[in-house]
Scaffold this motif. Sequence first.
Motif, PDB file in Angstrom:
ATOM      1  N   ALA A   1       0.842  -1.200   0.000  1.00  0.00           N
ATOM      2  CA  ALA A   1       0.000   0.000   0.000  1.00  0.00           C
ATOM      3  C   ALA A   1       0.877   1.250   0.000  1.00  0.00           C
ATOM      4  O   ALA A   1       1.922   1.292   0.656  1.00  0.00           O
ATOM      5  N   LEU A   2       0.438   2.256  -0.743  1.00  0.00           N
ATOM      6  CA  LEU A   2       1.137   3.533  -0.767  1.00  0.00           C
ATOM      7  C   LEU A   2       0.589   4.392   0.369  1.00  0.00           C
ATOM      8  O   LEU A   2      -0.617   4.658   0.427  1.00  0.00           O
ATOM      9  N   ILE A   3       1.442   4.829   1.280  1.00  0.00           N
ATOM     10  CA  ILE A   3       1.041   5.685   2.393  1.00  0.00           C
ATOM     11  C   ILE A   3       1.320   7.133   2.011  1.00  0.00           C
ATOM     12  O   ILE A   3       2.460   7.483   1.670  1.00  0.00           O
ATOM     13  N   VAL A   4       0.275   7.955   2.039  1.00  0.00           N
ATOM     14  CA  VAL A   4       0.408   9.380   1.706  1.00  0.00           C
ATOM     15  C   VAL A   4       0.215  10.185   2.982  1.00  0.00           C
ATOM     16  O   VAL A   4      -0.832  10.105   3.624  1.00  0.00           O
ATOM     17  N   THR A   5       1.236  10.946   3.337  1.00  0.00           N
ATOM     18  CA  THR A   5       1.193  11.784   4.533  1.00  0.00           C
ATOM     19  C   THR A   5       0.787  13.195   4.138  1.00  0.00           C
ATOM     20  O   THR A   5       1.291  13.735   3.149  1.00  0.00           O
ATOM     21  N   LYS A   6      -0.134  13.779   4.899  1.00  0.00           N
ATOM     22  CA  LYS A   6      -0.584  15.143   4.617  1.00  0.00           C
ATOM     23  C   LYS A   6      -0.739  15.918   5.914  1.00  0.00           C
ATOM     24  O   LYS A   6      -0.793  15.337   6.988  1.00  0.00           O
TER      25      LYS A   6
END
Length: 195
Positions: free
Chosen positions: A94-99
């Motif tokens: 899974a690609l983890i996107v931090t915002k």
Amino acid sequence: MSFGQDDALIVLDLQRDFCAGGALAIAGADKIAPKINQLIDEATAAGAMVVASRDWHPKGHVSFAARGGPWPEHCVAGSEGAKFHAQLCLPDNALIVTKGADLDKDQYSVFDETGLVEQLHGRGTRRVFLCGLALDVCVRASALQAVQAGFETHVMLSATRPITQAGGEATIREMTNAGIVVEHGDPDDTTAGCA
């Protein structure tokens, strides 16, 4: 509904602070974890990309009430509250996107200056399916930006919850008017857990 290799399932902010006992708990948030796990299983089996976003705020973030923002302190980077829900079963790839990691900038949308639009276009993604929290904040912002980026956009209502009922109803109308497909899905009767 079935996933394909040119689809992406995007799980928005299923983090402890947004669930029961958290700093910004959303009613019913814990109930969507099994449904999201079911969607993850279906997406993974079909070769679709799985993305999970997370708020990862520094202390003193601009969105916090102490700085005049609309929210209590939540999802502080590295804290227990910022961790994904304990029942969320993300695949290893899974690609983890931090915002929300910039002290002076908020990012409701998973596509807001994160590079995700370019990554999805680069792998030939045509459709995106959104779920997670909260329907009337980050799911809303992400769905609207996804349409603007040219993706066929679906929101999985059975796998999201709004902060307020009125906000959720207004969001559904707004998304429908924007050409977003609102998927009502099955009732919340799934018990899917991690394999």
